[in-house]
Write a protein that holds these residues in place. Structure first.
Motif, PDB file in Angstrom:
ATOM      1  N   GLY A 118       0.789  -1.229   0.000  1.00  0.00           N
ATOM      2  CA  GLY A 118       0.000   0.000   0.000  1.00  0.00           C
ATOM      3  C   GLY A 118       0.822   1.280   0.000  1.00  0.00           C
ATOM      4  N   ALA A 119       2.149   1.157   0.145  1.00  0.00           N
ATOM      5  CA  ALA A 119       2.988   2.370   0.141  1.00  0.00           C
ATOM      6  C   ALA A 119       3.187   2.902  -1.273  1.00  0.00           C
ATOM      7  CB  ALA A 119       4.350   2.048   0.765  1.00  0.00           C
ATOM      8  N   PHE A 120       2.731   2.104  -2.272  1.00  0.00           N
ATOM      9  CA  PHE A 120       2.964   2.465  -3.670  1.00  0.00           C
ATOM     10  C   PHE A 120       1.656   2.755  -4.399  1.00  0.00           C
ATOM     11  CE2 PHE A 120       6.184  -0.479  -2.237  1.00  0.00           C
ATOM     12  CZ  PHE A 120       7.371   0.057  -2.704  1.00  0.00           C
ATOM     13  N   SER A 121       1.771   3.518  -5.470  1.00  0.00           N
ATOM     14  CA  SER A 121       0.635   3.727  -6.358  1.00  0.00           C
ATOM     15  C   SER A 121       1.097   3.502  -7.801  1.00  0.00           C
ATOM     16  CB  SER A 121       0.097   5.144  -6.195  1.00  0.00           C
ATOM     17  OG  SER A 121      -0.928   5.379  -7.129  1.00  0.00           O
ATOM     18  N   PRO A 122       0.488   2.582  -8.543  1.00  0.00           N
ATOM     19  CA  PRO A 122      -0.442   1.552  -8.068  1.00  0.00           C
ATOM     20  C   PRO A 122       0.310   0.517  -7.232  1.00  0.00           C
ATOM     21  CG  PRO A 122       0.165   1.176 -10.373  1.00  0.00           C
ATOM     22  CD  PRO A 122       0.826   2.445  -9.980  1.00  0.00           C
ATOM     23  N   PRO A 123      -0.390  -0.180  -6.297  1.00  0.00           N
ATOM     24  CA  PRO A 123       0.315  -1.151  -5.445  1.00  0.00           C
ATOM     25  C   PRO A 123       0.849  -2.336  -6.249  1.00  0.00           C
ATOM     26  CG  PRO A 123      -1.990  -0.895  -4.793  1.00  0.00           C
ATOM     27  CD  PRO A 123      -1.819  -0.106  -6.040  1.00  0.00           C
ATOM     28  N   PRO A 124       2.097  -2.729  -6.012  1.00  0.00           N
ATOM     29  CA  PRO A 124       2.621  -3.916  -6.706  1.00  0.00           C
ATOM     30  C   PRO A 124       2.019  -5.181  -6.099  1.00  0.00           C
ATOM     31  CG  PRO A 124       4.237  -3.068  -5.151  1.00  0.00           C
ATOM     32  CD  PRO A 124       3.054  -2.152  -5.065  1.00  0.00           C
ATOM     33  N   GLU A 125       2.255  -6.317  -6.746  1.00  0.00           N
ATOM     34  CA  GLU A 125       1.701  -7.568  -6.206  1.00  0.00           C
ATOM     35  C   GLU A 125       2.572  -8.151  -5.113  1.00  0.00           C
ATOM     36  OE1 GLU A 125       0.959 -10.188  -9.460  1.00  0.00           O
ATOM     37  OE2 GLU A 125      -0.649  -8.894 -10.203  1.00  0.00           O
ATOM     38  N   VAL A 126       3.767  -7.600  -4.943  1.00  0.00           N
ATOM     39  CA  VAL A 126       4.741  -8.208  -4.032  1.00  0.00           C
ATOM     40  C   VAL A 126       5.092  -7.256  -2.902  1.00  0.00           C
ATOM     41  CG1 VAL A 126       5.768  -9.612  -5.866  1.00  0.00           C
ATOM     42  CG2 VAL A 126       6.634  -7.309  -5.469  1.00  0.00           C
ATOM     43  N   LEU A 127       5.648  -7.843  -1.829  1.00  0.00           N
ATOM     44  CA  LEU A 127       6.164  -7.014  -0.736  1.00  0.00           C
ATOM     45  C   LEU A 127       7.522  -6.470  -1.138  1.00  0.00           C
ATOM     46  CD1 LEU A 127       5.503  -9.159   2.454  1.00  0.00           C
ATOM     47  CD2 LEU A 127       4.359  -7.038   1.775  1.00  0.00           C
ATOM     48  N   SER A 128       7.924  -5.387  -0.494  1.00  0.00           N
ATOM     49  CA  SER A 128       9.205  -4.774  -0.816  1.00  0.00           C
ATOM     50  C   SER A 128      10.044  -4.630   0.450  1.00  0.00           C
ATOM     51  CB  SER A 128       8.984  -3.380  -1.419  1.00  0.00           C
ATOM     52  OG  SER A 128       8.195  -3.477  -2.578  1.00  0.00           O
ATOM     53  N   ALA A 129      11.320  -4.350   0.251  1.00  0.00           N
ATOM     54  CA  ALA A 129      12.203  -4.111   1.394  1.00  0.00           C
ATOM     55  C   ALA A 129      13.275  -3.118   0.983  1.00  0.00           C
ATOM     56  CB  ALA A 129      12.842  -5.413   1.844  1.00  0.00           C
ATOM     57  N   VAL A 130      13.709  -2.326   1.959  1.00  0.00           N
ATOM     58  CA  VAL A 130      14.810  -1.392   1.706  1.00  0.00           C
ATOM     59  C   VAL A 130      16.085  -2.018   2.257  1.00  0.00           C
ATOM     60  CG1 VAL A 130      15.744   0.906   2.131  1.00  0.00           C
ATOM     61  CG2 VAL A 130      13.268   0.594   1.817  1.00  0.00           C
ATOM     62  N   VAL A 131      17.098  -2.055   1.404  1.00  0.00           N
ATOM     63  CA  VAL A 131      18.382  -2.641   1.797  1.00  0.00           C
ATOM     64  C   VAL A 131      19.417  -1.533   1.947  1.00  0.00           C
ATOM     65  CG1 VAL A 131      20.292  -4.100   0.968  1.00  0.00           C
ATOM     66  CG2 VAL A 131      17.931  -4.867   0.689  1.00  0.00           C
ATOM     67  N   ARG A 132      20.186  -1.629   3.023  1.00  0.00           N
ATOM     68  CA  ARG A 132      21.323  -0.721   3.208  1.00  0.00           C
ATOM     69  C   ARG A 132      22.575  -1.465   2.775  1.00  0.00           C
ATOM     70  NH1 ARG A 132      25.308   0.988   6.740  1.00  0.00           N
ATOM     71  NH2 ARG A 132      25.338   3.238   7.049  1.00  0.00           N
ATOM     72  N   LEU A 133      23.293  -0.859   1.839  1.00  0.00           N
ATOM     73  CA  LEU A 133      24.456  -1.514   1.240  1.00  0.00           C
ATOM     74  C   LEU A 133      25.663  -0.612   1.470  1.00  0.00           C
ATOM     75  CD1 LEU A 133      24.540  -4.061  -0.581  1.00  0.00           C
ATOM     76  CD2 LEU A 133      24.386  -2.526  -2.540  1.00  0.00           C
ATOM     77  N   GLU A 134      26.597  -1.103   2.270  1.00  0.00           N
ATOM     78  CA  GLU A 134      27.773  -0.267   2.545  1.00  0.00           C
ATOM     79  C   GLU A 134      29.023  -0.948   1.989  1.00  0.00           C
ATOM     80  OE1 GLU A 134      28.070   1.002   6.590  1.00  0.00           O
ATOM     81  OE2 GLU A 134      29.878   2.180   6.189  1.00  0.00           O
ATOM     82  N   PRO A 135      29.498  -0.495   0.821  1.00  0.00           N
ATOM     83  CA  PRO A 135      30.675  -1.120   0.230  1.00  0.00           C
ATOM     84  C   PRO A 135      31.877  -1.051   1.170  1.00  0.00           C
ATOM     85  CG  PRO A 135      29.583   0.262  -1.379  1.00  0.00           C
ATOM     86  CD  PRO A 135      28.931   0.545  -0.057  1.00  0.00           C
ATOM     87  N   ARG A 136      32.685  -2.102   1.172  1.00  0.00           N
ATOM     88  CA  ARG A 136      33.901  -2.171   1.996  1.00  0.00           C
ATOM     89  C   ARG A 136      34.848  -3.180   1.337  1.00  0.00           C
ATOM     90  NH1 ARG A 136      32.713  -6.834   2.237  1.00  0.00           N
ATOM     91  NH2 ARG A 136      31.109  -7.883   3.454  1.00  0.00           N
ATOM     92  N   PRO A 137      36.143  -3.150   1.734  1.00  0.00           N
ATOM     93  CA  PRO A 137      37.051  -4.148   1.167  1.00  0.00           C
ATOM     94  C   PRO A 137      36.590  -5.548   1.550  1.00  0.00           C
ATOM     95  CG  PRO A 137      38.240  -2.441   2.395  1.00  0.00           C
ATOM     96  CD  PRO A 137      36.791  -2.245   2.685  1.00  0.00           C
ATOM     97  N   ALA A 138      36.866  -6.532   0.691  1.00  0.00           N
ATOM     98  CA  ALA A 138      36.427  -7.905   0.965  1.00  0.00           C
ATOM     99  C   ALA A 138      37.047  -8.403   2.270  1.00  0.00           C
ATOM    100  CB  ALA A 138      36.841  -8.811  -0.180  1.00  0.00           C
ATOM    101  N   PRO A 139      36.277  -9.132   3.079  1.00  0.00           N
ATOM    102  CA  PRO A 139      36.798  -9.614   4.365  1.00  0.00           C
ATOM    103  C   PRO A 139      37.633 -10.890   4.231  1.00  0.00           C
ATOM    104  CG  PRO A 139      34.456 -10.110   4.167  1.00  0.00           C
ATOM    105  CD  PRO A 139      34.855  -9.394   2.909  1.00  0.00           C
ATOM    106  N   PHE A 140      37.976 -11.288   3.018  1.00  0.00           N
ATOM    107  CA  PHE A 140      38.817 -12.472   2.807  1.00  0.00           C
ATOM    108  C   PHE A 140      39.638 -12.234   1.540  1.00  0.00           C
ATOM    109  CE2 PHE A 140      34.443 -13.136   1.409  1.00  0.00           C
ATOM    110  CZ  PHE A 140      34.608 -13.305   0.046  1.00  0.00           C
ATOM    111  N   GLU A 141      40.683 -13.051   1.410  1.00  0.00           N
ATOM    112  CA  GLU A 141      41.605 -12.799   0.312  1.00  0.00           C
ATOM    113  C   GLU A 141      41.170 -13.488  -0.989  1.00  0.00           C
ATOM    114  OE1 GLU A 141      45.690 -13.291   1.587  1.00  0.00           O
ATOM    115  OE2 GLU A 141      46.198 -13.349  -0.559  1.00  0.00           O
ATOM    116  N   VAL A 142      41.226 -12.729  -2.048  1.00  0.00           N
ATOM    117  CA  VAL A 142      40.869 -13.270  -3.351  1.00  0.00           C
ATOM    118  C   VAL A 142      42.051 -13.009  -4.290  1.00  0.00           C
ATOM    119  CG1 VAL A 142      39.375 -12.829  -5.343  1.00  0.00           C
ATOM    120  CG2 VAL A 142      38.381 -13.038  -3.064  1.00  0.00           C
ATOM    121  N   ALA A 143      42.573 -14.086  -4.904  1.00  0.00           N
ATOM    122  CA  ALA A 143      43.770 -13.937  -5.745  1.00  0.00           C
ATOM    123  C   ALA A 143      43.461 -13.097  -6.983  1.00  0.00           C
ATOM    124  CB  ALA A 143      44.273 -15.312  -6.163  1.00  0.00           C
ATOM    125  N   ASP A 144      42.296 -13.354  -7.586  1.00  0.00           N
ATOM    126  CA  ASP A 144      41.914 -12.610  -8.782  1.00  0.00           C
ATOM    127  C   ASP A 144      40.400 -12.411  -8.743  1.00  0.00           C
ATOM    128  OD1 ASP A 144      42.883 -11.871 -11.752  1.00  0.00           O
ATOM    129  OD2 ASP A 144      40.871 -12.737 -11.821  1.00  0.00           O
TER     130      ASP A 144
END
Ligand code: SAM
Length: 269
Positions: free
Chosen positions: A171-197
Motif C-alpha cells: 500500500g505504500a505504492f501507487s499503483p500497489p505492486p503484487e509483491v512485498l518490498s524491502a529497503v536494503v542498506r548496502l555499505e561497500p567495503r574491502p572484501a573480508p577475505f583474500e581473493v587472488a583474482d
C-alpha cells in the motif's frame, strides 16, 4: 496528486516496473537512512515522477536521476527543470554510463534488480539505500546453509555489508505492486577475505552456483572448460571435505579459498 500527474502525462503506471512510492513517512525514512551530506552527489535509478528525487535534492549537492520512460522524463523536467541540483539522464540504466556518485538511493525497477545490483558492484560509492522486492532482498543478505543463499548473496558479501532496514507494504505504492518490498542498506567495503583474482573468483561463483545442489567437486569438473582448469589433475591438494559439500553449504571465504587454489594452478599451466 500521483493520479493527476499520471493522467496529465498519459502514464498508465503498473507497466515497466512503474510503481510509485507515495507514502510520505517511508519516503522520509529512506532519505534519513541515506544520511545525505550537503557536498554529496546522489544517484537515483528510475526516478519516476520524482517524489524521492525532490527529497534528495533538498539535502544533496547534486542528484543524478536516470529514467527510461520519456513521459516520466517530461514529468521530471516540468517538476524540477530549471533546478541546477538535478541532472537527468534519460535512458536505460543498464546501458548508460554511471557518473561518479557518493551514494545511490533508489526505488528500483524490480525486473532488473539483479543486473542493476551487479552493475553497481562495479562502481565506487559509499552507501546504497535501495528498494527491492522482499524476496530479492532476502537473497541478498542470506548466509550459507540457508534456502536463500545464492550467487547474489556471495557477491553482496564480497563487495559490501548488506542489511534489510525496512519491510515495505504494498500500500505504500501507487499503483500497489503484487509483491512485498524491502529497503536494503548496502555499505561497500574491502572484501573480508583474500581473493587472488577478483574476476576469476566472481566467475567461479557464477559457475558453481549454476548447480548449487550438486557437490562442488562435480560442478567444478563439469565447468572445467569455463574455469580453464581440470581439478582431477591436482585433486589431492584440495581439502576433500570442501569438495564433498554443495556450493550452498560453503561460506564465501571457503569459496574464495577454492577459487584461489584453482586460479594458482591455472596460472601455472
Ligand atoms: N523512484 C520512483 C518512485 O519511487 O516513485 C519510481 C520507482 S518505479 C518502481 C521504477 C522506475 O524505474 C520507473 O519510473 C520506471 O520507468 C523506471 N525504469 C524501469 N526500467 C528502467 C530502466 N531499464 N532504466 C531506467 N529506468 C527504468
Amino acid at each position: 496528486m500521483v493520479h493527476n500527474i499520471l493522467r496529465k502525462y498519459g502514464i498508465r503506471g503498473g507497466d515497466h516496473d512503474q510503481h510509485f512510492l507515495v507514502d510520505e513517512r517511508i519516503l522520509d525514512r529512506i532519505v534519513e537512512a541515506a544520511d545525505i551530506q550537503p557536498h554529496e552527489t546522489i544517484l537515483e535509478i528510475g526516478a519516476g515522477i520524482g517524489n524521492l528525487t525532490e527529497r534528495l535534492m533538498k539535502r544533496a549537492k547534486k542528484v543524478v536521476a536516470i529514467e527510461r520512460d520519456p513521459a516520466l522524463v517530461d514529468v521530471l523536467r516540468d517538476r524540477f527543470g530549471d533546478d541546477g541540483r538535478l541532472e537527468i539522464i534519460p535512458g536505460d540504466v543498464l546501458e548508460v554510463e554511471f557518473p561518479a556518485f557518493d551514494k545511490v538511493v533508489s526505488n528500483l525497477p524490480y525486473s532488473i534488480s539483479s543486473e542493476i545490483t551487479f552493475k553497481l558492484f562495479r562502481h565506487d560509492f559509499r552507501l546504497g539505500i535501495l528498494m527491492y522486492q522482499y524476496e530479492f532482498a532476502q537473497r541478498m543478505v542470506a548466509h550459507a546453509n540457508s534456502e536463500d543463499y545464492s550467487r547474489l548473496s556471495v557477491n553482496a558479501h564480497y563487495f559490501a555489508d548488506a542489511s534489510i532496514i525496512m519491510k515495505i507494504p504494498r500500500g505504500a505504492f501507487s499503483p500497489p505492486p503484487e509483491v512485498l518490498s524491502a529497503v536494503v542498506r548496502l555499505e561497500p567495503r574491502p572484501a573480508p577475505f583474500e581473493v587472488a583474482d577478483r574476476e576469476y573468483f566472481l566467475h567461479f561463483v557464477t559457475a558453481v552456483f549454476g548447480q548449487r545442489r550438486k557437490k562442488i567437486r562435480n560442478s567444478i569438473i563439469r565447468n572445467k572448460q569455463l574455469l580453464g582448469i581440470d581439478i582431477r589433475d591436482f585433486v589431492d591438494e584440495i581439502p576433500q571435505e570442501m569438495l564433498d559439500r554443495r556450493p550452498e553449504n560453503l561460506e564465501p571465504e571457503e569459496l574464495a579459498r577454492l577459487a584461489n587454489i584453482l586460479y594458482a594452478h591455472k596460472q601455472n599451466t
